[in-house]
Design an enzyme around this catalytic site. Structure first.
Site, short mmCIF file in Angstrom:
data_model
loop_
_atom_site.label_atom_id
_atom_site.label_comp_id
_atom_site.label_asym_id
_atom_site.label_seq_id
_atom_site.Cartn_x
_atom_site.Cartn_y
_atom_site.Cartn_z
N LEU A 43 0.82 -1.22 0.00
CA LEU A 43 0.00 0.00 0.00
C LEU A 43 0.85 1.27 0.00
O LEU A 43 0.42 2.30 -0.53
CB LEU A 43 -0.94 0.02 1.21
CG LEU A 43 -2.13 -0.93 1.20
CD1 LEU A 43 -2.88 -0.85 2.52
CD2 LEU A 43 -3.07 -0.61 0.04
N ASN B 173 -16.52 -5.80 16.51
CA ASN B 173 -15.71 -7.01 16.72
C ASN B 173 -16.30 -8.17 15.93
O ASN B 173 -17.52 -8.35 15.91
CB ASN B 173 -15.70 -7.38 18.21
CG ASN B 173 -15.01 -6.34 19.06
OD1 ASN B 173 -13.87 -5.97 18.80
ND2 ASN B 173 -15.70 -5.85 20.07
N TYR C 46 -4.59 3.42 16.30
CA TYR C 46 -5.29 2.64 15.27
C TYR C 46 -6.61 3.30 14.92
O TYR C 46 -6.92 3.50 13.73
CB TYR C 46 -5.53 1.22 15.78
CG TYR C 46 -6.49 0.43 14.92
CD1 TYR C 46 -6.11 0.00 13.65
CD2 TYR C 46 -7.79 0.13 15.36
CE1 TYR C 46 -7.00 -0.71 12.83
CE2 TYR C 46 -8.66 -0.59 14.55
CZ TYR C 46 -8.27 -1.00 13.30
OH TYR C 46 -9.15 -1.68 12.50
N LYS D 266 -7.91 5.18 11.37
CA LYS D 266 -9.09 4.77 10.61
C LYS D 266 -10.04 5.95 10.41
O LYS D 266 -10.63 6.10 9.32
CB LYS D 266 -9.80 3.62 11.33
CG LYS D 266 -9.12 2.27 11.15
CD LYS D 266 -9.17 1.80 9.70
CE LYS D 266 -8.80 0.35 9.53
NZ LYS D 266 -8.90 -0.12 8.13
N LEU E 20 -9.40 -4.12 2.23
CA LEU E 20 -9.28 -4.68 3.56
C LEU E 20 -7.89 -4.52 4.15
O LEU E 20 -7.73 -4.57 5.38
CB LEU E 20 -9.61 -6.18 3.53
CG LEU E 20 -10.98 -6.59 2.98
CD1 LEU E 20 -11.08 -8.10 2.90
CD2 LEU E 20 -12.11 -6.02 3.83
N ALA E 21 -6.89 -4.37 3.30
CA ALA E 21 -5.51 -4.33 3.77
C ALA E 21 -5.33 -3.18 4.76
O ALA E 21 -5.68 -2.04 4.49
CB ALA E 21 -4.56 -4.14 2.58
N ALA E 22 -4.80 -3.53 5.93
CA ALA E 22 -4.62 -2.53 6.98
C ALA E 22 -3.75 -3.12 8.07
O ALA E 22 -3.56 -4.33 8.15
CB ALA E 22 -5.96 -2.11 7.57
N LEU E 23 -3.22 -2.25 8.89
CA LEU E 23 -2.57 -2.69 10.12
C LEU E 23 -3.66 -2.66 11.18
O LEU E 23 -4.20 -1.59 11.51
CB LEU E 23 -1.43 -1.73 10.47
CG LEU E 23 -0.42 -2.20 11.52
CD1 LEU E 23 0.21 -3.52 11.10
CD2 LEU E 23 0.63 -1.14 11.73
#
Length: 297
Positions: A47, A163, A136, A140, A68-71
């Site tokens: 990314l 969750n 985090y 976002k 969807l790619a994320a830390l």
């Protein structure tokens, strides 16, 4: 057959989203930060490397994108990485998609209910003011705000999942940690506050919601993805004990207890259901049973 590009396709959520899309007639392509052997529709693309993203988009020419790619792990030690990946990485992706010769018909961005923070007790709706409490969550929320700058050029939908869990999730997350302890018949487990209640969904239901949001594509909307039901860790432990017939001693580790943590945080799925129709997540007991049996993805 429409073609979809799923970033983070080899991750926990990505595998389920890819399977859900393929089962409903999509040709699924994916990206990730690592090499993957034997998958003709997977491309390595970081990314933070806009050039690699551009090459993939030019090759795949996706009709839709699920980002969807994320830390994702809140306890990750490198705060800067949250912003590099979740904010700048997403901007890189949008900057590549917008001028594409064939722009996508829908771009679904996975944000997080963490943006609501821990200050709002009770049922959280999309209108609840954000109050992020860690890097985090801030990354976002910043991603969401940045994405709005692109909504005149791209058909963007933002999902805020609460969750969720399932087979294959790392045991650095709470419910997989509990499941792993039961699977190895551990005698003791260290946890934090057992009586805080949270909204847990099944990853398979989340994948279904993402697919249906992609197909409906309510452009410009931000949507909670949640079950609308809350359970405490104490209840989850009791369910796991009933399923396995095992008992386990719980030791409360003060390091795992957050100061001033609100007792109950749940989501309202009303908007999601209004947009995609009837939808629900399996009961948590059913999801835990699936996880405890160790079924494959």
């Amino acid at each position: 057959m429409k073609r979809v590009l799923v970033t983070g396709v080899k991750g926990f959520t990505g595998r389920y989203v890819a399977a859900e899309l393929a089962a409903h007639g999509w040709e699924v392509w994916g990206t990730g930060a690592h090499e993957a052997v034997g998958d003709a529709r997977y491309r390595r693309a970081d990314l933070v490397d806009a050039a690699s993203l551009r090459r993939v988009v030019e090759e795949v020419r996706p009709d839709a994108v699920v980002h969807l790619a994320a830390l994702a792990f809140v306890g990750h030690g490198d705060a800067d990485a949250f912003y590099r990946v979740n904010l700048i990485g997403t901007r890189n992706l949008l900057s590549v998609l917008a001028p594409a010769e064939q722009p996508p018909e829908c771009v679904l961005l996975a944000s997080s209910a963490n943006v609501y923070g821990n200050a709002n007790e009770g049922v959280l709706r999309e209108s609840t003011p954000p109050s992020p409490a860690n890097d985090y969550a801030v990354s976002k929320l910043a991603m969401e705000n940045m994405a709005r700058l692109w909504m005149d050029r791209l058909p963007i939908v933002i999902a805020r999942p609460f969750n969720y869990t399932g087979v294959g999730q790392a045991d650095s997350f709470l419910l997989p940690k509990i499941v792993a302890h039961f699977q190895r018949r551990a005698e003791v487990i260290e946890l934090g506050n057992l009586d805080v209640s949270r909204d847990f969904s099944d990853v398979r239901a989340v994948a279904s919601a993402y697919r249906r949001l992609l197909e409906v594509c309510p452009v410009g909307e931000t949507v909670n993805v949640c079950s609308g039901r809350t359970h405490s860790l104490r209840e989850a432990l009791a369910m796991a004990e009933a399923i396995t017939g095992q008992s386990m001693r719980v030791e409360v580790n003060p390091a795992f207890v957050r100061a001033n943590e609100v007792r109950r945080l749940g989501g309202d799925p009303a908007k999601l259901r209004k947009l995609i129709g009837e939808w629900d997540s399996p009961p948590l007991e059913e999801t835990l049973r699936w996880m405890l049996e160790g079924a494959s993805v």
